[in-house]
Design a protein around this motif. Structure first.
Motif, PDB file in Angstrom:
ATOM      1  N   ILE A   1      51.435  40.803  41.499  1.00 49.00           N
ATOM      2  CA  ILE A   1      50.258  40.986  42.349  1.00 49.00           C
ATOM      3  C   ILE A   1      49.431  39.706  42.380  1.00 49.00           C
ATOM      4  N   LEU A   2      49.304  39.056  41.241  1.00 52.29           N
ATOM      5  CA  LEU A   2      48.530  37.814  41.186  1.00 52.29           C
ATOM      6  C   LEU A   2      49.109  36.758  42.106  1.00 52.29           C
ATOM      7  N   ASN A   3      50.426  36.717  42.236  1.00 50.93           N
ATOM      8  CA  ASN A   3      51.047  35.738  43.136  1.00 50.93           C
ATOM      9  C   ASN A   3      50.673  35.998  44.585  1.00 50.93           C
ATOM     10  N   ALA A   4      50.540  37.279  44.945  1.00 51.14           N
ATOM     11  CA  ALA A   4      50.079  37.614  46.295  1.00 51.14           C
ATOM     12  C   ALA A   4      48.615  37.220  46.464  1.00 51.14           C
ATOM     13  N   VAL A   5      47.833  37.426  45.421  1.00 51.11           N
ATOM     14  CA  VAL A   5      46.422  37.030  45.442  1.00 51.11           C
ATOM     15  C   VAL A   5      46.294  35.530  45.670  1.00 51.11           C
ATOM     16  N   ILE A   6      47.067  34.747  44.931  1.00 50.48           N
ATOM     17  CA  ILE A   6      47.022  33.292  45.069  1.00 50.48           C
ATOM     18  C   ILE A   6      47.471  32.860  46.465  1.00 50.48           C
ATOM     19  N   GLN A   7      48.450  33.558  47.023  1.00 49.14           N
ATOM     20  CA  GLN A   7      48.906  33.255  48.377  1.00 49.14           C
ATOM     21  C   GLN A   7      47.784  33.489  49.387  1.00 49.14           C
ATOM     22  N   VAL A   8      47.062  34.589  49.227  1.00 50.45           N
ATOM     23  CA  VAL A   8      45.933  34.893  50.119  1.00 50.45           C
ATOM     24  C   VAL A   8      44.874  33.801  50.024  1.00 50.45           C
ATOM     25  N   LEU A   9      44.552  33.391  48.815  1.00 52.00           N
ATOM     26  CA  LEU A   9      43.524  32.366  48.635  1.00 52.00           C
ATOM     27  C   LEU A   9      43.955  31.024  49.220  1.00 52.00           C
ATOM     28  N   SER A  10      45.248  30.730  49.140  1.00 49.59           N
ATOM     29  CA  SER A  10      45.729  29.463  49.706  1.00 49.59           C
ATOM     30  C   SER A  10      45.679  29.484  51.228  1.00 49.59           C
ATOM     31  N   GLU A  11      45.774  30.675  51.808  1.00 51.75           N
ATOM     32  CA  GLU A  11      45.752  30.807  53.270  1.00 51.75           C
ATOM     33  C   GLU A  11      44.342  30.947  53.828  1.00 51.75           C
ATOM     34  N   GLN A  12      43.475  31.620  53.077  1.00 54.82           N
ATOM     35  CA  GLN A  12      42.163  31.968  53.632  1.00 54.82           C
ATOM     36  C   GLN A  12      40.985  31.374  52.868  1.00 54.82           C
ATOM     37  N   GLY A  13      41.233  30.774  51.744  1.00 46.02           N
ATOM     38  CA  GLY A  13      40.141  30.221  50.952  1.00 46.02           C
ATOM     39  C   GLY A  13      39.467  31.278  50.114  1.00 46.02           C
ATOM     40  N   GLY A  14      38.398  30.877  49.419  1.00 46.36           N
ATOM     41  CA  GLY A  14      37.708  31.791  48.528  1.00 46.36           C
ATOM     42  C   GLY A  14      37.101  32.981  49.253  1.00 46.36           C
ATOM     43  N   MET A  15      37.042  34.105  48.563  1.00 47.15           N
ATOM     44  CA  MET A  15      36.459  35.319  49.168  1.00 47.15           C
ATOM     45  C   MET A  15      35.954  36.249  48.090  1.00 47.15           C
TER      46      MET A  15
ATOM     47  N   ASP B   1      42.492  49.645  44.488  1.00 50.95           N
ATOM     48  CA  ASP B   1      41.337  48.907  43.959  1.00 50.95           C
ATOM     49  C   ASP B   1      41.488  48.674  42.458  1.00 50.95           C
ATOM     50  N   THR B   2      41.951  49.705  41.746  1.00 45.64           N
ATOM     51  CA  THR B   2      42.094  49.603  40.299  1.00 45.64           C
ATOM     52  C   THR B   2      43.223  48.658  39.910  1.00 45.64           C
ATOM     53  N   THR B   3      44.382  48.810  40.580  1.00 44.71           N
ATOM     54  CA  THR B   3      45.569  48.045  40.205  1.00 44.71           C
ATOM     55  C   THR B   3      45.434  46.568  40.573  1.00 44.71           C
ATOM     56  N   VAL B   4      45.056  46.290  41.807  1.00 44.78           N
ATOM     57  CA  VAL B   4      44.875  44.896  42.226  1.00 44.78           C
ATOM     58  C   VAL B   4      43.667  44.291  41.509  1.00 44.78           C
ATOM     59  N   GLY B   5      42.627  45.100  41.340  1.00 49.60           N
ATOM     60  CA  GLY B   5      41.435  44.625  40.627  1.00 49.60           C
ATOM     61  C   GLY B   5      41.753  44.230  39.197  1.00 49.60           C
ATOM     62  N   PHE B   6      42.664  44.969  38.548  1.00 49.01           N
ATOM     63  CA  PHE B   6      43.085  44.623  37.190  1.00 49.01           C
ATOM     64  C   PHE B   6      43.741  43.248  37.169  1.00 49.01           C
ATOM     65  N   ALA B   7      44.622  42.982  38.142  1.00 43.14           N
ATOM     66  CA  ALA B   7      45.304  41.684  38.205  1.00 43.14           C
ATOM     67  C   ALA B   7      44.303  40.550  38.422  1.00 43.14           C
ATOM     68  N   VAL B   8      43.324  40.784  39.295  1.00 42.60           N
ATOM     69  CA  VAL B   8      42.307  39.767  39.575  1.00 42.60           C
ATOM     70  C   VAL B   8      41.436  39.523  38.340  1.00 42.60           C
ATOM     71  N   ASP B   9      40.957  40.597  37.742  1.00 45.14           N
ATOM     72  CA  ASP B   9      40.084  40.467  36.566  1.00 45.14           C
ATOM     73  C   ASP B   9      40.809  39.773  35.414  1.00 45.14           C
ATOM     74  N   ASN B  10      42.069  40.125  35.234  1.00 49.63           N
ATOM     75  CA  ASN B  10      42.854  39.520  34.162  1.00 49.63           C
ATOM     76  C   ASN B  10      43.031  38.020  34.397  1.00 49.63           C
ATOM     77  N   ALA B  11      43.254  37.654  35.659  1.00 51.22           N
ATOM     78  CA  ALA B  11      43.423  36.235  35.995  1.00 51.22           C
ATOM     79  C   ALA B  11      42.125  35.464  35.793  1.00 51.22           C
ATOM     80  N   ILE B  12      41.003  36.090  36.101  1.00 47.24           N
ATOM     81  CA  ILE B  12      39.699  35.443  35.871  1.00 47.24           C
ATOM     82  C   ILE B  12      39.476  35.259  34.374  1.00 47.24           C
TER      83      ILE B  12
ATOM     84  N   ASP C   1      41.265  30.055  43.613  1.00 49.82           N
ATOM     85  CA  ASP C   1      42.360  29.704  42.714  1.00 49.82           C
ATOM     86  C   ASP C   1      42.005  28.424  41.985  1.00 49.82           C
ATOM     87  N   LYS C   2      42.080  28.475  40.669  1.00 44.96           N
ATOM     88  CA  LYS C   2      41.709  27.315  39.870  1.00 44.96           C
ATOM     89  C   LYS C   2      42.578  26.111  40.159  1.00 44.96           C
TER      90      LYS C   2
END
Length: 245
Positions: free
Chosen positions: A180-194, A217-228, A243-244
């Motif tokens: 899921i985090l890889n999809a998150v990073i892909q979104v950020l690379s395409e659309q920037g911070g959000m 919300d819970t599952t994707v949110g867990f991946a995002v929070d963990n990455a932060i 993305d750092k």
């Protein structure tokens, strides 16, 4: 990312004469940990490295491959000692093609091959013991267990997989937070911070989910929070996540 698949099923046939006893013990609930450990020492499973260097690296997206589900027997035959080898072959194949895969989805696929729609402790005990003879490792996402091939490295796993057919689309909680985090990073690379809520929504779309809900919300949110938490994503003063790297 290097993928691995199992090419040697002959090793499965060398389980020896103890296979009947192992599965009988599994059904009766007896402890077979020591015997299973001894079986592991005699099996040499071979994973063939697949060259993925020709894949396009501009995107982290890959096709989600699945194992064709075939009926191997009836629900009654599942509990017989004779089914043991076929169950192990199928489980090997699923892991080689679909890992990382949630243990829940892995077991569901095996049960489906025997027409079992609702499992119980007895059936799950058999699969626990079969999985115990397969080289693998597990990770946990908020209590959900995921099965990986022994050569896969979660911290280096850099793709997310999308099903081309709706019937093969995974539930969001059957997708590892690493993926899921890889999809998150892909979104950020395409659309920037959000903002986090928008990031969850756009990341879920990558897996084919057009609507969000509590589970997403819970599952994707867990991946995002963990990455932060681990420093892979950063939150700016205005609340936007980037993305750092």
């Amino acid at each position: 990312m290097t993928a691995f698949c199992i090419t040697n099923y002959d090793a499965i046939c060398n389980l020896g004469n103890n296979i009947d006893e192992i599965f009988e013990n599994a059904i009766s609930g007896k402890n077979t940990k020591q015997k299973i450990s001894e079986q592991n020492k005699t099996q040499n499973l071979e994973f063939e490295k697949i060259d993925t260097s020709t894949q396009i690296e501009q995107t982290r997206q890959r096709k989600y491959e699945t194992v064709d589900s075939q009926i191997l027997g009836s629900s009654e035959s599942f509990y017989t000692a004779a089914a043991g080898v076929e169950i192990q072959k199928l489980m090997f194949k699923i892991i080689s093609v679909q890992a990382p895969i949630s243990k829940k989805a892995l077991y569901k696929s095996v049960f489906s091959a025997y027409g079992i729609s609702r499992s119980g402790n007895r059936a799950e005990a058999i699969l626990d013991r079969v999985l115990g003879r397969i080289m693998h490792f597990e990770t946990s996402d908020n209590g959900v267990l995921f099965v990986w091939q022994p050569e896969q490295k979660p911290d280096e796993y850099n793709v997310y997989r999308v099903s081309e057919q709706n019937e093969n689309r995974r539930n969001i909680d059957d997708i590892s937070s690493k993926e899921i985090l890889n999809a998150v990073i892909q979104v950020l690379s395409e659309q920037g911070g959000m903002q986090k809520s928008d990031l969850i929504k756009e990341s879920a779309k990558k897996f084919g989910f057009t609507r969000t809900g509590t589970l997403i919300d819970t599952t994707v949110g867990f991946a995002v929070d963990n990455a932060i938490k681990n420093g892979k994503l950063v939150v700016s003063q205005d609340g936007k996540i980037t993305d750092k790297t």
